[in-house]
Design a protein around this motif. Structure first.
Motif, mmCIF file in Angstrom:
data_model
loop_
_atom_site.group_PDB
_atom_site.id
_atom_site.type_symbol
_atom_site.label_atom_id
_atom_site.label_comp_id
_atom_site.label_asym_id
_atom_site.label_seq_id
_atom_site.Cartn_x
_atom_site.Cartn_y
_atom_site.Cartn_z
ATOM 1 N N GLY A 25 14.187 24.866 -10.532
ATOM 2 C CA GLY A 25 13.361 23.742 -10.938
ATOM 3 C C GLY A 25 12.052 23.730 -10.208
ATOM 4 N N SER A 26 11.460 22.549 -10.123
ATOM 5 C CA SER A 26 10.191 22.395 -9.436
ATOM 6 C C SER A 26 10.175 21.046 -8.739
ATOM 7 N N PHE A 27 9.320 20.936 -7.737
ATOM 8 C CA PHE A 27 9.166 19.635 -7.091
ATOM 9 C C PHE A 27 7.773 19.488 -6.534
ATOM 10 N N HIS A 28 7.409 18.224 -6.318
ATOM 11 C CA HIS A 28 6.129 17.858 -5.729
ATOM 12 C C HIS A 28 6.379 16.612 -4.899
ATOM 13 N N ALA A 29 5.803 16.557 -3.706
ATOM 14 C CA ALA A 29 5.967 15.373 -2.867
ATOM 15 C C ALA A 29 4.675 15.094 -2.117
ATOM 16 N N SER A 30 4.448 13.818 -1.846
ATOM 17 C CA SER A 30 3.338 13.383 -0.999
ATOM 18 C C SER A 30 3.899 12.299 -0.094
ATOM 19 N N ASP A 31 3.036 11.614 0.652
ATOM 20 C CA ASP A 31 3.507 10.554 1.543
ATOM 21 C C ASP A 31 4.106 9.367 0.805
ATOM 22 N N ASP A 32 3.735 9.168 -0.465
ATOM 23 C CA ASP A 32 4.232 7.987 -1.175
ATOM 24 C C ASP A 32 4.821 8.268 -2.548
ATOM 25 N N PRO A 108 4.411 6.156 -6.670
ATOM 26 C CA PRO A 108 3.723 5.491 -5.558
ATOM 27 C C PRO A 108 3.762 3.977 -5.741
ATOM 28 N N PRO A 109 3.790 3.244 -4.643
ATOM 29 C CA PRO A 109 3.789 1.781 -4.767
ATOM 30 C C PRO A 109 2.523 1.314 -5.468
ATOM 31 N N LYS A 110 2.684 0.275 -6.288
ATOM 32 C CA LYS A 110 1.520 -0.280 -6.974
ATOM 33 C C LYS A 110 0.710 -1.082 -5.970
ATOM 34 N N PRO A 111 -0.608 -0.932 -6.025
ATOM 35 C CA PRO A 111 -1.431 -1.716 -5.094
ATOM 36 C C PRO A 111 -1.293 -3.200 -5.401
ATOM 37 N N LYS A 112 -1.244 -3.976 -4.352
ATOM 38 C CA LYS A 112 -1.154 -5.421 -4.530
ATOM 39 C C LYS A 112 -2.494 -5.934 -5.031
ATOM 40 N N GLU A 113 -2.403 -6.826 -6.002
ATOM 41 C CA GLU A 113 -3.636 -7.421 -6.512
ATOM 42 C C GLU A 113 -4.157 -8.407 -5.474
ATOM 43 N N VAL A 114 -5.396 -8.248 -5.124
ATOM 44 C CA VAL A 114 -6.015 -9.130 -4.142
ATOM 45 C C VAL A 114 -6.876 -10.135 -4.886
ATOM 46 N N SER A 115 -6.546 -11.384 -4.694
ATOM 47 C CA SER A 115 -7.311 -12.447 -5.329
ATOM 48 C C SER A 115 -8.624 -12.622 -4.564
ATOM 49 N N PRO A 116 -9.739 -12.814 -5.274
ATOM 50 C CA PRO A 116 -11.014 -12.976 -4.581
ATOM 51 C C PRO A 116 -11.030 -14.225 -3.697
ATOM 52 N N SER A 117 -10.242 -15.217 -4.070
ATOM 53 C CA SER A 117 -10.143 -16.405 -3.226
ATOM 54 C C SER A 117 -8.849 -17.121 -3.559
ATOM 55 N N ARG A 118 -8.343 -17.845 -2.607
ATOM 56 C CA ARG A 118 -7.155 -18.648 -2.845
ATOM 57 C C ARG A 118 -7.173 -19.840 -1.906
#
Length: 137
Positions: A25-32, A108-118
């Motif tokens: 087979g084949s594989f690929h890996a990174s830190d995430d 890879p983990p999805k980046p958290k959405e950062v609200s411009p203000s809260r």
């Protein structure tokens, strides 16, 4: 007991690989992220198991003794991959194609959405001082 740790250049680029005597087979890996595709055409879906044990992805296959063109054969293998250091063990998934290719992935983990203000709510605490001790009257 030593643990094999491939170099980072080995892990970071995709590789085709022969996984023992009966699977390739084949594989690929990174830190995430991680992706491995193994040819498991000699095994039925019920002969396969994919699990996460500690920080390892474990792929196991075993079929009972059966007849082939040379006589009787029983096959099994266990393949372990190190889970990427930034990967969530809950994000491991696997798919088996109709032509016998097992793909195991960690996206890879999805980046958290950062609200411009809260607005931060202010909790009203009665009977206590700001440091958490009770007020004395």
């Amino acid at each position: 007991m030593s643990s094999f740790q491939p170099s980072s250049s080995f892990i970071m680029s995709p590789h085709n690989y022969h996984f023992g005597s009966s699977t390739s087979g084949s594989f690929h890996a990174s830190d995430d992220s991680f992706s491995a595709t193994l040819d498991v055409g000699a095994y039925a879906p019920e002969d396969l198991k994919v699990s996460v044990v500690g920080r390892h992805i474990v792929i196991e296959a075993k079929h009972p003794e059966k007849a082939d063109e040379l006589g009787l054969i029983e096959r099994s293998f266990t393949r372990k991959f190190v889970l990427p250091k930034n990967a969530d063990p809950e994000s491991v998934s696997s798919n088996l194609s109709s032509d016998g290719l097992l793909t195991v992935q960690v996206l890879p983990p999805k980046p958290k959405e950062v609200s411009p203000s809260r607005t931060i709510p202010i909790k009203i605490v009665t009977g206590e001082t700001p440091n958490g001790t009770e007020k004395k009257n």
